[in-house]
Scaffold this active site. Structure first.
Site, PDB file in Angstrom:
ATOM      1  N   HIS A   1     -17.328 -13.806   8.756  1.00 18.08           N
ATOM      2  CA  HIS A   1     -18.206 -13.739   9.795  1.00 18.08           C
ATOM      3  C   HIS A   1     -17.403 -13.446  11.173  1.00 18.08           C
ATOM      4  O   HIS A   1     -16.178 -13.667  11.154  1.00 18.08           O
ATOM      5  CB  HIS A   1     -18.791 -15.149  10.061  1.00 18.08           C
TER       6      HIS A   1
ATOM      7  N   HIS B   1     -11.226   2.899   8.413  1.00 16.61           N
ATOM      8  CA  HIS B   1     -11.314   3.046   6.964  1.00 16.61           C
ATOM      9  C   HIS B   1     -10.892   1.623   6.219  1.00 16.61           C
ATOM     10  O   HIS B   1      -9.863   1.144   6.343  1.00 16.61           O
ATOM     11  CB  HIS B   1     -10.875   4.147   6.069  1.00 16.61           C
TER      12      HIS B   1
HETATM   13  C1  LIG Z   1       1.769   2.082   2.718  1.00 14.13           C
HETATM   14  C2  LIG Z   1       1.658   3.380   2.448  1.00 14.13           C
HETATM   15  C3  LIG Z   1       0.570   4.143   3.295  1.00 14.13           C
HETATM   16  C4  LIG Z   1       2.867   4.048   2.787  1.00 14.13           C
HETATM   17  O1  LIG Z   1       2.846   5.202   2.180  1.00 14.13           O
HETATM   18  P1  LIG Z   1       4.215   6.157   2.471  1.00 14.13           P
HETATM   19  O2  LIG Z   1       4.114   6.650   4.029  1.00 14.13           O
HETATM   20  O3  LIG Z   1       4.015   7.652   1.715  1.00 14.13           O
HETATM   21  O4  LIG Z   1       5.312   5.383   2.228  1.00 14.13           O
HETATM   22  P2  LIG Z   1       6.381   5.331   0.989  1.00 14.13           P
HETATM   23  O5  LIG Z   1       5.755   5.562  -0.171  1.00 14.13           O
HETATM   24  O6  LIG Z   1       7.585   6.407   1.382  1.00 14.13           O
HETATM   25  O7  LIG Z   1       7.018   4.005   0.884  1.00 14.13           O
HETATM   26  C5  LIG Z   1       7.942   3.506   2.090  1.00 14.13           C
HETATM   27  C6  LIG Z   1       8.255   2.163   1.763  1.00 14.13           C
HETATM   28  O8  LIG Z   1       7.305   1.331   1.404  1.00 14.13           O
HETATM   29  C7  LIG Z   1       7.227   0.655   0.062  1.00 14.13           C
HETATM   30  N1  LIG Z   1       5.551   0.578  -0.139  1.00 14.13           N
HETATM   31  C8  LIG Z   1       4.809   1.734  -0.022  1.00 14.13           C
HETATM   32  N2  LIG Z   1       3.519   1.107  -0.230  1.00 14.13           N
HETATM   33  C9  LIG Z   1       3.753  -0.280  -0.255  1.00 14.13           C
HETATM   34  C10 LIG Z   1       2.873  -1.250  -0.729  1.00 14.13           C
HETATM   35  N3  LIG Z   1       1.635  -0.915  -0.731  1.00 14.13           N
HETATM   36  N4  LIG Z   1       3.198  -2.410  -0.657  1.00 14.13           N
HETATM   37  C11 LIG Z   1       4.525  -2.756  -0.756  1.00 14.13           C
HETATM   38  N5  LIG Z   1       5.687  -1.740  -0.478  1.00 14.13           N
HETATM   39  C12 LIG Z   1       5.145  -0.514  -0.448  1.00 14.13           C
HETATM   40  C13 LIG Z   1       7.763   1.499  -0.696  1.00 14.13           C
HETATM   41  O9  LIG Z   1       8.246   1.320  -1.975  1.00 14.13           O
HETATM   42  C14 LIG Z   1       8.918   2.339  -0.013  1.00 14.13           C
HETATM   43  O10 LIG Z   1      10.071   1.218   0.019  1.00 14.13           O
HETATM   44  P3  LIG Z   1      11.475   1.555   0.013  1.00 14.13           P
HETATM   45  O11 LIG Z   1      11.795   2.283   1.424  1.00 14.13           O
HETATM   46  O12 LIG Z   1      12.077   0.321  -0.208  1.00 14.13           O
HETATM   47  O13 LIG Z   1      11.943   2.824  -1.201  1.00 14.13           O
HETATM   48  C15 LIG Z   1       0.951   3.746   0.913  1.00 14.13           C
HETATM   49  O14 LIG Z   1       1.910   3.419   0.064  1.00 14.13           O
HETATM   50  C16 LIG Z   1      -0.203   2.728   0.753  1.00 14.13           C
HETATM   51  O15 LIG Z   1      -0.065   1.485   0.124  1.00 14.13           O
HETATM   52  N6  LIG Z   1      -1.258   3.387   0.877  1.00 14.13           N
HETATM   53  C17 LIG Z   1      -2.738   2.673   0.886  1.00 14.13           C
HETATM   54  C18 LIG Z   1      -3.666   3.624  -0.069  1.00 14.13           C
HETATM   55  C19 LIG Z   1      -4.903   2.998  -0.366  1.00 14.13           C
HETATM   56  O16 LIG Z   1      -5.172   1.872  -0.545  1.00 14.13           O
HETATM   57  N7  LIG Z   1      -5.861   3.799  -0.300  1.00 14.13           N
HETATM   58  C20 LIG Z   1      -7.232   3.398  -0.708  1.00 14.13           C
HETATM   59  C21 LIG Z   1      -7.938   4.818  -0.872  1.00 14.13           C
HETATM   60  S1  LIG Z   1      -9.612   4.323  -1.105  1.00 14.13           S
END
Ligand SMILES: CC(C)(COP(=O)(O)OP(=O)(O)OC[C@H]1O[C@@H](n2cnc3c(N)ncnc32)[C@H](O)[C@@H]1OP(=O)(O)O)[C@@H](O)C(=O)NCCC(=O)NCCS
Length: 201
Positions: free
Chosen positions: A125, A134
């Site tokens: 709520h 998004h």
């Molecule tokens: C958070 C996010 C945006 C980061 O992406 P990025 O900028 O490419 O970052 P990286 O993959 O380089 O990761 C950076 C660090 O964060 C960590 N990390 C990335 N995503 C994470 C997550 N969801 N939870 C925990 N740790 C995460 C990586 O392991 C990395 O750690 P390190 O530096 O110790 O190696 C991405 O991983 C994510 O979770 N996106 C959401 C996608 C989603 O839900 N989409 C839905 C579409 S409908």
């Protein structure tokens, strides 16, 4: 109705429109070579004179792209919710926004313009979602949470009650947000920690 953007996100919006019995005249796409998508015509570049009386939904997942496209679209904007979404009658949804299959939007929820409320998200709520945000699949926004403009909440993340998430943030998939987040935060983990800004070069 017309869509703008002929990708995977558009296919889900098409399903929502079909389920609601909305007639669909086609999909603009400035770049795609497709001629049809799930049986609907891909019309090519945006044309303000094409089906002038129709409304448009921008069906592009990237929040910044949706914001930039709004300026050039002359049609009015539509909105749609899949019939399986459970929504209080006290929910407000802005133009251009879409609510996908199985979402739950409780009383007092306010969704801004051109938002995506993705599959199975739960908004308790009095949650507020800013324009161009998004909310990914299976996200939980607890009561009175505020999400800023353009923010992307990753799949399965949980935002605890009364938390404010700033503008143009990214919350990683599965994160649990326990504190307010300033604008442009990129946050991952449980509890969520800021690892950088989204406006870093
Ligand atoms: C958070 C996010 C945006 C980061 O992406 P990025 O900028 O490419 O970052 P990286 O993959 O380089 O990761 C950076 C660090 O964060 C960590 N990390 C990335 N995503 C994470 C997550 N969801 N939870 C925990 N740790 C995460 C990586 O392991 C990395 O750690 P390190 O530096 O110790 O190696 C991405 O991983 C994510 O979770 N996106 C959401 C996608 C989603 O839900 N989409 C839905 C579409 S409908």
């Amino acid at each position: 109705m017309l869509l703008y953007g002929a990708g995977g996100h558009a296919k889900v919006v098409l399903d929502c429109l079909m389920e609601q019995g909305v007639s669909i005249n086609g999909i603009f796409d400035d770049k795609s070579d497709l001629v049809s998508l799930n049986g609907y015509d891909v019309l090519g570049k945006y044309d303000e004179h094409s089906f002038e009386e129709d409304q448009v939904i921008i069906t592009i997942g990237d929040n910044t792209t949706r914001k930039n496209l709004v300026q050039k679209i002359k049609h009015k904007f539509g909105k749609i919710a899949h019939p399986s979404a459970i929504m209080s009658k006290y929910v407000q949804i802005g133009e251009g926004s879409v609510v996908f299959h199985g979402c739950i939007l409780q009383t007092g929820v306010r969704i801004g313009k051109h938002c995506i409320i993705n599959t199975g998200a739960s908004l308790d709520h009095d949650v507020t979602v800013g324009d161009f945000a998004h909310i990914s699949p299976k996200v939980t926004l607890c009561d009175v949470v505020e999400i800023g403009e353009g923010t992307h909440i990753g799949a399965g993340a949980t935002i605890l009650p009364k938390i404010t998430v700033g503008k143009w943030c990214v919350v990683g998939a599965g994160a649990v947000i326990t504190q307010n987040l300033p604008d442009y935060s990129l946050v991952v983990g449980v509890p969520g920690k800021i690892i950088r800004r989204t406006d870093d070069q």
